[in-house]
Design a protein around this motif. Structure first.
Motif, PDB file in Angstrom:
ATOM      1  N   GLU A   1      35.391 -23.183 -18.758  1.00 22.62           N
ATOM      2  CA  GLU A   1      34.965 -21.845 -18.334  1.00 22.62           C
ATOM      3  C   GLU A   1      36.067 -21.156 -17.532  1.00 22.62           C
ATOM      4  O   GLU A   1      36.368 -19.982 -17.745  1.00 22.62           O
ATOM      5  N   MET A   2      36.700 -21.890 -16.619  1.00 23.69           N
ATOM      6  CA  MET A   2      37.790 -21.319 -15.822  1.00 23.69           C
ATOM      7  C   MET A   2      38.979 -20.975 -16.715  1.00 23.69           C
ATOM      8  O   MET A   2      39.615 -19.934 -16.550  1.00 23.69           O
TER       9      MET A   2
ATOM     10  N   LYS B   1      38.415 -17.813 -18.635  1.00 22.73           N
ATOM     11  CA  LYS B   1      38.523 -16.624 -17.772  1.00 22.73           C
ATOM     12  C   LYS B   1      39.944 -16.413 -17.273  1.00 22.73           C
ATOM     13  O   LYS B   1      40.210 -15.458 -16.548  1.00 22.73           O
TER      14      LYS B   1
ATOM     15  N   VAL C   1      41.486 -18.305 -15.153  1.00 22.64           N
ATOM     16  CA  VAL C   1      41.568 -18.702 -13.746  1.00 22.64           C
ATOM     17  C   VAL C   1      42.451 -19.943 -13.637  1.00 22.64           C
ATOM     18  O   VAL C   1      42.281 -20.921 -14.359  1.00 22.64           O
ATOM     19  N   LYS C   2      43.416 -19.880 -12.747  1.00 21.67           N
ATOM     20  CA  LYS C   2      44.301 -21.018 -12.506  1.00 21.67           C
ATOM     21  C   LYS C   2      43.736 -21.860 -11.371  1.00 21.67           C
ATOM     22  O   LYS C   2      42.972 -21.389 -10.552  1.00 21.67           O
ATOM     23  N   GLY C   3      44.175 -23.079 -11.328  1.00 21.03           N
ATOM     24  CA  GLY C   3      43.730 -23.978 -10.275  1.00 21.03           C
ATOM     25  C   GLY C   3      44.537 -25.259 -10.299  1.00 21.03           C
ATOM     26  O   GLY C   3      45.574 -25.343 -10.954  1.00 21.03           O
TER      27      GLY C   3
ATOM     28  N   THR D   1      39.844 -24.049  -7.773  1.00 20.92           N
ATOM     29  CA  THR D   1      40.376 -22.772  -8.249  1.00 20.92           C
ATOM     30  C   THR D   1      40.157 -21.726  -7.156  1.00 20.92           C
ATOM     31  O   THR D   1      39.516 -22.001  -6.141  1.00 20.92           O
ATOM     32  N   ASP D   2      40.672 -20.537  -7.403  1.00 20.97           N
ATOM     33  CA  ASP D   2      40.458 -19.447  -6.448  1.00 20.97           C
ATOM     34  C   ASP D   2      38.987 -19.059  -6.380  1.00 20.97           C
ATOM     35  O   ASP D   2      38.535 -18.523  -5.380  1.00 20.97           O
ATOM     36  N   ARG D   3      38.252 -19.299  -7.452  1.00 24.28           N
ATOM     37  CA  ARG D   3      36.849 -18.890  -7.510  1.00 24.28           C
ATOM     38  C   ARG D   3      35.881 -19.966  -7.059  1.00 24.28           C
ATOM     39  O   ARG D   3      34.957 -19.707  -6.311  1.00 24.28           O
ATOM     40  N   GLU D   4      36.044 -21.164  -7.587  1.00 21.47           N
ATOM     41  CA  GLU D   4      35.100 -22.246  -7.312  1.00 21.47           C
ATOM     42  C   GLU D   4      35.818 -23.577  -7.278  1.00 21.47           C
ATOM     43  O   GLU D   4      36.936 -23.701  -7.758  1.00 21.47           O
ATOM     44  N   THR D   5      35.108 -24.566  -6.765  1.00 20.42           N
ATOM     45  CA  THR D   5      35.616 -25.926  -6.726  1.00 20.42           C
ATOM     46  C   THR D   5      34.510 -26.852  -7.210  1.00 20.42           C
ATOM     47  O   THR D   5      33.342 -26.631  -6.914  1.00 20.42           O
TER      48      THR D   5
END
Length: 106
Positions: free
Chosen positions: A16-17, A20, A22-24, A60-64
């Motif tokens: 999902e990341m 989108k 999203v990096k992490g 990630t910047d959004r979630e962990t």
């Protein structure tokens, strides 16, 4: 921080990341499960593999998300690594100490 009990939950989160953009970073720790186990004689442990715990955090910047897996056979660890190969390619991976991982999951 979310926690998942299934490797598929970890993969779904990572995918999902990735979708989108999203990096992490993936933090990985593998260690003996119980550091306080009494020491047994060689006769008591002959042919027995110690119980290990693989712990993974994808931050990630959004979630962990946090995942832990108990195993005692090298085959089990190889199986998990094969299942997670795709996400290990996308996210930067760092092998961390038990102490570092403990701080992450607190």
């Amino acid at each position: 921080m979310k926690q998942t009990a299934e490797v598929n939950g970890l993969k779904d989160f990572a995918m999902e990341m990735m979708d989108k953009g999203v990096k992490g970073k993936i933090y990985v720790n593998q260690a003996n499960h119980n550091f306080e186990e009494p020491i047994l004689s060689d006769e008591d442990t002959a042919g027995r593999q110690p119980l290990q715990m693989l712990r993974i955090v994808i931050k990630t910047d959004r979630e962990t998300i946090y995942y832990e897996y108990l195993f005692n056979e090298a085959f089990d660890l190889e199986e998990i690594n094969v299942q997670l190969e795709d996400i290990f390619v996308y996210f930067e991976k760092e092998i961390v100490s038990v102490e570092f991982m403990n701080d992450l999951v607190r």
